[in-house]
Design a protein around this motif. Sequence first.
Motif, PDB file in Angstrom:
ATOM      1  N   GLU B 359       0.909  -1.219  -0.103  1.00 23.12           N
ATOM      2  CA  GLU B 359       0.054  -0.085  -0.106  1.00 23.12           C
ATOM      3  C   GLU B 359       0.904   1.318  -0.029  1.00 23.12           C
ATOM      4  OE1 GLU B 359      -2.690  -0.320   3.324  1.00 23.12           O
ATOM      5  OE2 GLU B 359      -3.990  -1.783   2.272  1.00 23.12           O
ATOM      6  N   ALA B 360       1.896   1.221   0.954  1.00 26.06           N
ATOM      7  CA  ALA B 360       2.663   2.406   0.970  1.00 26.06           C
ATOM      8  C   ALA B 360       3.392   2.730  -0.405  1.00 26.06           C
ATOM      9  CB  ALA B 360       3.685   2.477   2.353  1.00 26.06           C
ATOM     10  N   VAL B 363       1.211   4.480  -2.701  1.00 19.02           N
ATOM     11  CA  VAL B 363       0.783   5.633  -2.274  1.00 19.02           C
ATOM     12  C   VAL B 363       2.093   6.554  -2.769  1.00 19.02           C
ATOM     13  CG1 VAL B 363       0.644   7.321  -0.397  1.00 19.02           C
ATOM     14  CG2 VAL B 363      -0.911   5.217  -0.215  1.00 19.02           C
ATOM     15  N   ASN B 364       3.342   6.018  -2.154  1.00 18.33           N
ATOM     16  CA  ASN B 364       4.354   6.917  -2.555  1.00 18.33           C
ATOM     17  C   ASN B 364       4.583   7.320  -3.976  1.00 18.33           C
ATOM     18  OD1 ASN B 364       4.861   7.189   0.382  1.00 18.33           O
ATOM     19  ND2 ASN B 364       6.822   5.839   0.150  1.00 18.33           N
ATOM     20  N   ALA B 365       4.433   6.278  -4.866  1.00 18.52           N
ATOM     21  CA  ALA B 365       4.534   6.359  -6.160  1.00 18.52           C
ATOM     22  C   ALA B 365       3.298   7.636  -7.030  1.00 18.52           C
ATOM     23  CB  ALA B 365       4.357   5.032  -7.032  1.00 18.52           C
ATOM     24  N   ASN B 366       2.264   7.255  -6.358  1.00 18.97           N
ATOM     25  CA  ASN B 366       1.154   7.976  -6.799  1.00 18.97           C
ATOM     26  C   ASN B 366       1.175   9.415  -6.505  1.00 18.97           C
ATOM     27  OD1 ASN B 366      -1.283   6.887  -8.327  1.00 18.97           O
ATOM     28  ND2 ASN B 366      -0.809   5.300  -6.947  1.00 18.97           N
ATOM     29  N   TYR B 367       1.765   9.743  -5.282  1.00 18.74           N
ATOM     30  CA  TYR B 367       2.071  11.027  -4.606  1.00 18.74           C
ATOM     31  C   TYR B 367       3.144  11.643  -5.521  1.00 18.74           C
ATOM     32  CZ  TYR B 367       3.622  14.421  -1.194  1.00 18.74           C
ATOM     33  OH  TYR B 367       3.999  15.752  -0.571  1.00 18.74           O
ATOM     34  N   TYR B 380       1.465   8.006 -20.028  1.00 23.44           N
ATOM     35  CA  TYR B 380      -0.085   7.275 -19.816  1.00 23.44           C
ATOM     36  C   TYR B 380      -0.410   7.855 -18.404  1.00 23.44           C
ATOM     37  CZ  TYR B 380       1.882   4.029 -23.153  1.00 23.44           C
ATOM     38  OH  TYR B 380       2.526   3.645 -24.362  1.00 23.44           O
ATOM     39  N   ASP B 381      -1.301   8.849 -18.571  1.00 22.85           N
ATOM     40  CA  ASP B 381      -2.013   9.458 -17.394  1.00 22.85           C
ATOM     41  C   ASP B 381      -3.029   8.861 -16.741  1.00 22.85           C
ATOM     42  OD1 ASP B 381      -2.952  13.054 -16.489  1.00 22.85           O
ATOM     43  OD2 ASP B 381      -2.204  11.373 -15.295  1.00 22.85           O
ATOM     44  N   LEU B 382      -2.505   7.609 -16.038  1.00 25.84           N
ATOM     45  CA  LEU B 382      -3.405   6.721 -15.501  1.00 25.84           C
ATOM     46  C   LEU B 382      -3.061   6.212 -14.333  1.00 25.84           C
ATOM     47  CD1 LEU B 382      -3.521   4.407 -18.603  1.00 25.84           C
ATOM     48  CD2 LEU B 382      -5.488   5.658 -17.805  1.00 25.84           C
ATOM     49  N   PRO B 383      -4.047   5.851 -13.198  1.00 26.17           N
ATOM     50  CA  PRO B 383      -3.607   5.557 -11.934  1.00 26.17           C
ATOM     51  C   PRO B 383      -2.487   4.412 -11.992  1.00 26.17           C
ATOM     52  CG  PRO B 383      -5.847   5.467 -11.969  1.00 26.17           C
ATOM     53  CD  PRO B 383      -5.389   5.658 -13.540  1.00 26.17           C
ATOM     54  N   ASN B 384      -1.430   4.866 -11.481  1.00 25.86           N
ATOM     55  CA  ASN B 384      -0.385   3.718 -11.521  1.00 25.86           C
ATOM     56  C   ASN B 384      -0.222   3.054 -10.207  1.00 25.86           C
ATOM     57  OD1 ASN B 384       0.559   6.518 -10.924  1.00 25.86           O
ATOM     58  ND2 ASN B 384       2.194   5.396  -9.671  1.00 25.86           N
TER      59      ASN B 384
ATOM     60  N   ASP C  26      -8.959   2.972  -3.108  1.00 30.21           N
ATOM     61  CA  ASP C  26      -9.249   4.008  -4.418  1.00 30.21           C
ATOM     62  C   ASP C  26      -7.965   3.732  -5.260  1.00 30.21           C
ATOM     63  OD1 ASP C  26     -10.991   6.565  -2.874  1.00 30.21           O
ATOM     64  OD2 ASP C  26     -11.462   4.631  -3.488  1.00 30.21           O
ATOM     65  N   LEU C  27      -6.711   3.529  -4.840  1.00 28.67           N
ATOM     66  CA  LEU C  27      -5.616   3.473  -5.577  1.00 28.67           C
ATOM     67  C   LEU C  27      -5.507   2.087  -6.160  1.00 28.67           C
ATOM     68  CD1 LEU C  27      -2.942   5.430  -3.484  1.00 28.67           C
ATOM     69  CD2 LEU C  27      -4.207   6.050  -5.520  1.00 28.67           C
ATOM     70  N   PHE C  28      -6.195   1.138  -5.554  1.00 32.19           N
ATOM     71  CA  PHE C  28      -6.252  -0.405  -6.238  1.00 32.19           C
ATOM     72  C   PHE C  28      -7.356  -0.535  -7.229  1.00 32.19           C
ATOM     73  CE2 PHE C  28      -2.461  -1.754  -4.263  1.00 32.19           C
ATOM     74  CZ  PHE C  28      -2.302  -1.166  -3.179  1.00 32.19           C
ATOM     75  N   ALA C  29      -7.919   0.582  -7.478  1.00 27.95           N
ATOM     76  CA  ALA C  29      -9.172   0.313  -8.274  1.00 27.95           C
ATOM     77  C   ALA C  29      -9.070  -0.494  -9.709  1.00 27.95           C
ATOM     78  CB  ALA C  29      -9.966   1.556  -8.618  1.00 27.95           C
ATOM     79  N   SER C  30      -7.752  -0.475 -10.095  1.00 28.17           N
ATOM     80  CA  SER C  30      -7.476  -1.025 -11.438  1.00 28.17           C
ATOM     81  C   SER C  30      -7.403  -2.507 -11.315  1.00 28.17           C
ATOM     82  CB  SER C  30      -6.237  -0.526 -12.132  1.00 28.17           C
ATOM     83  OG  SER C  30      -5.251  -0.702 -11.445  1.00 28.17           O
ATOM     84  N   ILE C  31      -7.363  -3.022 -10.192  1.00 25.35           N
ATOM     85  CA  ILE C  31      -7.570  -4.506  -9.859  1.00 25.35           C
ATOM     86  C   ILE C  31      -8.683  -4.959  -9.783  1.00 25.35           C
ATOM     87  CG2 ILE C  31      -6.629  -6.380  -8.331  1.00 25.35           C
ATOM     88  CD1 ILE C  31      -4.429  -4.720  -7.507  1.00 25.35           C
TER      89      ILE C  31
END
Lengths: 130, 490, 449
Positions: B359-360, B363-367, B380-384, C26-31
Motif C-alpha cells: 500500500e505504501a 501511495v508513494n508512487a502516486n504522490y 500514460y496519465d492513468l492511476p499507476n 481507491d488506488l487499487f481500483a484497477s485491480i
Amino acid sequence: MYPDDCLYTKEHEWIRVKGNIGVIGITDYAQDSLGDIVFVDLPEVGERYDAGDPFGTVESVKAVSDIYTPVTGEVIEVNERLKEEPEKLNEDPYGEAWLIKTKIENPGELEGLFTAEKYAQYLKKEDAEK
Amino acid sequence: MNQGRSSLVRDEKLIFELSKPGRQGYSLPKLDLSPQPLEKLLPPSYIRDDIAGFPEVSEVEVVRHFTRLSTWNYGIDTGLYPLGSCTMKYNPKVNEQVSTLEEFAISHPYQPEELSQGNLKVMKTLEEFLAEITGMDRVSLQVVAGAHGELVGLMLIRAYHDFRGEKKTKVLIPDSAHGTNPASAYFAGYQVEEIPSNSEGRIDLDHLRQVVNQEVAALMLTNPNTLGLFEEEILQIAEIIHHSGGLIYCDGANMNALMGIAKPGDMGIDVLHLNLHKTFSTPHGGGGPGGGAVAVNRALEPFLPVPLVEKGDRGYYLNYDRPNSIGKVRSFYGNFAVMVKALAYILTMGGEGLRLVSEAAVVNANYIRKKLAGIYHLPYDLPNMHEVVFSDKIQAAKGVQTIDIAKRLMDYGFHPPTIYFPLIVHGALMIEPTETESIEELDAFIEAMKSIAIEAEENPELVRSAPHLTKVSRLDEVTAARKPVLRWQP
Amino acid sequence: MRHYLPNTEEDLHRMLEAIGVQSIEDLFASIPEELRLTESLKLPPPLSEPELVDYMRRVAKKNGPLSTYTSFLGGGAYHHYIPAIVPSLLSRSEFMTCYTPYQPELSQGTLQSIFEYQTLICQLTGMEVSNASLYEGATALAEGVLMSNRINRRPRVLISEAVHPEYRMVLHTYCKNIGIELTTIPFDQSGSTDMGECNNLLDDHTSALVVQYPNFFGGIEPLKELTSIAHSAGSLLLVVVAEPISLGLLKPPGELGADIVTGEGQSFGNPLNYGGPYLGFIATRSTYQRNLPGRLAGQTKDHQGRGGFVLTLATREQHIRRGKATSNICTNEALCALAATIYLCALGKKGLREVAYQNIQKAAYAKELLSGLKGCRCKFEGPTFNEFVLQLDTPPEEVNRALLKERIIGGLPLKRWYPQLSDCLLMCVTEMVPKGEIDRLSAKLEELL
C-alpha cells in the motif's frame, strides 16, 4: 546530399553498382541516428546472402542495428579498416567507410531500390510521421 | 534547495599501482607439518613461477583503498534510489546479522542432512511463505536472480509441453518487457514474437487474439507492467492463452505492488519468478548477489529443478527423486544466505506488514505522479501502482533530454530513476520510490525535479552539462567501447 | 515492522489528499474486484527485532554444533580462512546497498573495484580479459560453452567426466534447449581425462573440449597436451577451475593454451553459506571479448580528462540486445566479486601462494597417511592439489556415519555420481585443517577399517 551514383534502401543502406559488383554501405541518415559508431561486425569473404538478409551489425554505445543487403550474391571484399576505425562510418559513410563489396546475381533486384531523389523524399516522409 | 555535497573525497589509484614488493596484507599460521618438496607433489612444468602483476600491499592500504572507493558510491543508505523496476527499498541490518550466524555460514552444501536441519528449515519455510504470498502451489529457490528465474520458468514450460508431446516454438512478449524476458526466451530455445501495447500501455487483447495459436508456448508478462499499470484484463488474457494450449509466465519483479492485495496465482498465472533482492529487501550489492524463486502451479510442479526440500518423519531432507525434473540449474541449492535475509524480512513484516508495504509503495508512487504531473510529461496519465513513468517531452523542446535530467539530479543529491526503459516510451524516466521513503524525502526529490524543470526552461545548458558536483563528470563511453581497456597492465 | 515504514497515518492522509483520493483502496481500483484479497496473508504474526534474532538463532542451532566438527569436504565448495577485513569492508553500505553501476558518476567505487577484480582474474588465469562475474561455477561453465558455440558455430561439446558432476548436470539442462550436443569423455585409471578418447571423438563439429583443472578428483589434467589435441581439430579448450586457490601454485590455464576459462570463486573470501551465494568467473582471449556474457567495466576519461570507469560493450547485453544478447544475465554476484577482490589484494602474490602451498602440503600429508592404512588406498596415481580420492574396503557411508559420532565430517562419497567409484570418498584438506585433526582422522579410520 545523397550521392547520385548510389541506389538506396528503406533500411538506409546505399549500393554503388559497378558492372556486376555492388559496393554497400549505410547512409548519412543511418550513421547520424546511431550516433558515435563504436563497432562494426562484418561477414567473412565468401559468405553468400539473399536480398534482404542481414549481413552484419553496426553498434553505437547504446544501440545495435542490423544491416541488410539489397542484393543476392557472394561477398568478395570486406572493409577491414572499419575494425580499427569504426568512427570512419560517422565521418565518411559513402566513401572510406563502405562496408562490403558483393557480386550481384540478379540485377533485377536493383529496380526496387530508391534513387537519391526518391530516398530524400522517403526520409522527409519518415521524419514527418515521427 | 537540497544540493548534493560531499566532504573531502580522496582520489585513489588502482591497487596494482600501490603495490610494493615485500609488503604483506595477510596473516597466516605457519605450516604445522613437514613439507615435501614441491617437485615431488607437482610436475615441475605445472608449477607457476609467480603471479605476475598481483599486488603486494599492507592491510592498512587495503582497508584505506576500499574505504576510499566506497565513498565514491551512492547506496540506499545514502538517500532515495528511485530506480524503477529495481525496488530499491531499505535493506534491514538485522537481516545481515542473522544471515551471518555461524551455523549458517560454515555449512558446507554436501554436509550430512542431520547437520543441516536449520538450513533446510529456512529454505522450506521461505518456500511456503512465498507460495502463500503469490498464491502458487510450489516454489523452488534454486534460481539466483530474476533472469535466472525467467530462464528456468521457460524451461519448465518447455518441459510441460514436451511431456505432453506438444511442439511449441514461440513465446509472446509485450514490447514494454524488460530485456531479460526475450533474452531468456532465446536461451530457452524459443522464438520471440513481440506484441504491441495499446494506447493505455497495456496488452492489446484484440491483437493477442489474432496472434495466439498452437505454436505459442507461453505469454510472458509483467503485472503490474513496466509502466506501473495493472493489467486489468489479466483474467481474459489468461483465458485466451490457456484456451490455445499455452501457459502464462509472469515476471514477478513488480511484486512490491501486490503483496496482500492480490495474488498472481488467482490471475491464471502458471509460473512466476520473484526477486528476493527487490521485493524482499535483500541488498543489491552493487549488482548482486540476488536471490530468486520460481513459483509454479500443480501442473508444472513435477518439472521443478532438483533437489526439492521436503519434510519427512525424520526431519527435512533434499529430494532428488524427481523423474520429470528439468535437472539442475545451478550447483548446490541456491543463494542460501540471501534466502535467510528474505525469510527474516517476511518474519519481521508478517502478513499485515507486507500489505502495508505494498500500500505504501503505491501511495508513494502516486504522490510523486500527482506532484510532478504537468511539470514532466506523463505518457500514460492513468492511476499507476508502485512505479510511475514520465518522459522528457516537455523539456526536450528546450533541448534537455532524459539523460540530462538524470545527471542533474545527482547534483541535487539523488540517484537518478531508471532511464530509457521501457522502450515504448521515448526518453522514459521510470520512478519507483518504494515504501521505505518518508514524505520528507519524497518532497525533497519532488522539489529537486521541479527545480530541474525550471532550469531546463531558463538555463538548459546547466542541465545539459550536468553533473557538476560529482567526483567525475560524464564519461567518454564512446572511446570505452571503441578501444576497450578492460584490465590494468603494468 | 513499523520501523521500516517511515510514514505515519497522518503522513498517509496528507498524501492521499494530495493525490486526490479518499482512501488507499481507491488506488487499487484497477485491480478487478474478484482478484482483491479479502483476508490477510496467512503468515505468522510479525516479530520484533529481538524476537527475530532469537528465532533465527534457534533455527541455526538446529544444524547442531557445527563449529565443533572438522570437515574434509570439498567438491566445489571450500573452507578457507576469510580475513576480518573482508566482511568489514563489504559491510560498508555504499558497497552493499547500491545497485548496478549504470550511472557511473555515482558508482566509481564499484566500477573501479570491478576493474581491479577483472584484472586479478586475468592475472590468475593467464587470460587477457575477464567479465565482472557470473552466478557460480556451474552456470559459468554453461555460459562458457554457449560462448564457444557463438564463436565457432559448431554444435558439439566434449566434456570430461572428471568435471564436477553438478556442473555437467547444469550444462545439460542449459544445452538441451538450444541444440548443443554434449558428449562425455571418461576418465582413465590415472583419474584424468582419457586422451585416447579425446582424440577419437574430436572432430570439426566439436566446438570445445571441456576439462577441469584441478579436476573433480583433485588431479592435475595435462592441459598442454589437451590444448594441442583440441586446437588440431579446430576446437577451443575450455578449462573449468572450481578451486582457484590452486592457481596460487599451478601454471595458469592461459599459459597452457586455454581459450576460455570459467570457474568458481567462492574460495576467495566467500563463506561456505550452504552453497550460495557464490561467484562465477569467466575469462578469455581479447579476440573473443565481444562474445563474453555479462558485465564489463572499462577504463576511460570524463569530459574533463579525469580518469574513471564505466560499464562498456553493453550492446552485448540483454537490456540492449534483448533476444540476441550474449546472455540473459542482469544481476550477477558483484558483492561476492568484491569479497574476492579484497581477499586477493590482502593475500597478494605471496599470500595466495602460501595458502595454496599449505593446502597441497596438508593434503599430501593426509594422502600419504591415510593411504597407508589397511583397507584404504589412493584410487588414482598422479599429482593432486587439495583433494584426492580414497578407495575403502568398508562402505564409505558406514565409515562416514561412524566418523560423524567423532565430530568428523568425512569425505564426499562418490557413489551418487560415479557408480564405478561407489567404494570411494573424495577427501579435501585445506589450510584450515590442523595436523592434529588429520592425525585424529587417521586414527579413527584405522579403528574402523
